[in-house]
Design a protein around this motif. Structure first.
Motif, short mmCIF file in Angstrom:
data_model
loop_
_atom_site.label_atom_id
_atom_site.label_comp_id
_atom_site.label_asym_id
_atom_site.label_seq_id
_atom_site.Cartn_x
_atom_site.Cartn_y
_atom_site.Cartn_z
N TRP A 251 9.37 -2.28 -0.58
CA TRP A 251 7.95 -2.21 -0.24
C TRP A 251 7.68 -1.13 0.79
O TRP A 251 6.66 -0.43 0.72
N ALA A 252 8.59 -0.98 1.76
CA ALA A 252 8.44 0.09 2.74
C ALA A 252 8.43 1.44 2.05
O ALA A 252 7.63 2.34 2.38
N ALA A 253 9.30 1.60 1.05
CA ALA A 253 9.33 2.85 0.29
C ALA A 253 8.02 3.05 -0.46
O ALA A 253 7.47 4.17 -0.51
N ALA A 254 7.49 1.98 -1.07
CA ALA A 254 6.24 2.09 -1.82
C ALA A 254 5.09 2.52 -0.91
O ALA A 254 4.31 3.43 -1.24
N LEU A 255 4.99 1.88 0.26
CA LEU A 255 3.92 2.21 1.19
C LEU A 255 4.09 3.63 1.73
O LEU A 255 3.12 4.37 1.90
N TRP A 256 5.34 4.01 2.00
CA TRP A 256 5.62 5.34 2.53
C TRP A 256 5.27 6.43 1.52
O TRP A 256 4.77 7.50 1.88
N LEU A 257 5.53 6.16 0.24
CA LEU A 257 5.20 7.13 -0.80
C LEU A 257 3.69 7.33 -0.94
O LEU A 257 3.23 8.39 -1.40
N VAL A 258 2.92 6.33 -0.54
CA VAL A 258 1.47 6.45 -0.58
C VAL A 258 0.95 7.13 0.68
O VAL A 258 0.06 7.97 0.63
N ARG A 259 1.51 6.76 1.82
CA ARG A 259 1.09 7.35 3.10
C ARG A 259 2.30 7.50 3.99
O ARG A 259 2.78 6.50 4.57
N ALA A 260 2.80 8.70 4.11
CA ALA A 260 4.06 8.94 4.82
C ALA A 260 3.83 9.09 6.33
O ALA A 260 3.93 10.18 6.89
N ASP A 261 3.52 7.98 6.98
CA ASP A 261 3.44 7.97 8.44
C ASP A 261 3.74 6.57 8.94
O ASP A 261 3.99 5.64 8.17
N GLY A 262 3.72 6.40 10.24
CA GLY A 262 4.09 5.13 10.85
C GLY A 262 3.19 3.98 10.47
O GLY A 262 3.61 2.81 10.57
N LEU A 263 1.96 4.26 10.04
CA LEU A 263 1.05 3.18 9.66
C LEU A 263 1.61 2.35 8.52
O LEU A 263 1.45 1.12 8.50
#
Length: 317
Positions: A251-263
């Motif tokens: 899931w962290a990878a999925a979110l990071w691929l959408v928005r690559a920042d600390g948020l």
């Protein structure tokens, strides 16, 4: 004829109408006794099931940037309720012989004779028609994706008879809403975050259903059917921790691929903490503990939905 076929077989006077693990209250408890077995057959008394089916749908929509698509989300919720009910009816028709031999499931409507198999098939068709109405409301790409799950769904009830890890198959089936929701918003665009979201959802489902299966270990072993709780044995907590940990990483990878920042990672933190709490407090020898942690995944789904909304609303990259 249909009305006659929907009349449940009378239950013995000493036999309760509901299985012992039901949340038998509220609207379901107020239904007439002739109708109530059908609500129980579709598990309307246990909303946790349709929440678990719905949340991946919502995650797919929200992570794809559909944070304002509330009508679509409502449709997917209605479809989840209907199709989870249909899945339960189908499962009980197939498993009637096994359910009758397990204490927790022996009073389910088909296994106990409160509803005939013929009536159950009629009820199954009615629920599927509701699902069909939702399906036809989606864009054609999402219709194709949703229909592709039917073979997996049809095969699921038989998996416990041929494998020691039916939860893996359930993971494929019960989280199919993630690709359906994503494609309903974006079509076939942006496969990488979707693949990570779906893979993580599968591991999450294996983890929570392993917790649920702890309630049935003795009965499952006695009648010779498989479950991940039996396969993992005394390593259940470690196994669940592994599945949940893998889910969080994906899931962290999925979110990071959408928005690559600390948020992206910050938004996922509440969900990760909740899953860690489930593992840390699980007593694998206490059915009540297992059921409570299983049901807490309704909150877990909400936490990830919030993360998907925050990240997806910022724009899909």
């Amino acid at each position: 004829m249909i009305r006659d076929s929907l009349q449940p077989a009378p239950a013995p006077a000493e036999q309760p109408l509901a299985p012992p693990d039901t949340q038998h209250r509220g609207i379901v408890a107020r239904l007439p006794r002739t109708i109530r077995p059908y609500a129980l057959l579709a598990r309307f008394d246990r909303p946790i099931g349709w929440w678990l089916l719905f949340w991946p749908c919502a995650w797919g929509v929200l992570l794809a940037g559909g944070g304002d698509r509330w009508g679509l989300i409502a449709l997917l919720l209605a479809g989840s309720i209907a199709m989870r009910g249909a899945g339960c009816v189908y499962n009980d028709i197939v498993d009637a012989d096994l359910d009758a031999r397990v204490a927790r499931t022996a009073l389910r409507p088909v296994a106990s004779g409160q509803v005939s198999k013929r009536a159950a098939w009629v009820w199954l068709v009615a629920l599927c028609l509701v699902g069909l109405g939702v399906l036809l409301s989606l864009r054609w790409e999402a219709q194709v994706v949703a229909l592709a799950s039917l073979a997996l769904v049809a095969a699921y009830p038989f998996m416990k008879r041929i494998t020691g890890f039916p939860q893996a198959w359930l993971g494929l089936v019960f989280t199919w809403g993630a690709p359906t929701g994503w494609v309903a918003v974006r079509g076939f665009d942006g496969g990488a975050p979707l693949a990570a979201l779906y893979a993580g959802s599968i591991l999450w489902c294996i983890g929570y259903d392993t917790i649920y299966a702890l309630q049935d270990r003795e009965d499952d072993a006695m009648i010779g059917i498989g479950s991940s709780a039996l396969t993992l044995g005394r390593h259940v907590r470690a196994g669940v921790a592994l599945f949940y940990g893998g889910a969080v990483l994906l899931w962290a990878a999925a979110l990071w691929l959408v928005r690559a920042d600390g948020l992206a990672l910050l938004a996922l933190l509440p969900m990760a903490v909740h899953l860690e709490w489930q593992v840390a407090t699980l007593d694998s020898d206490d059915g009540g503990s297992a059921l409570a942690r299983f049901r807490s995944n309704r909150l877990a789904g909400l936490l990830l939905a919030a993360a998907c909304y925050v990240v997806g609303n910022a724009g899909v990259g």
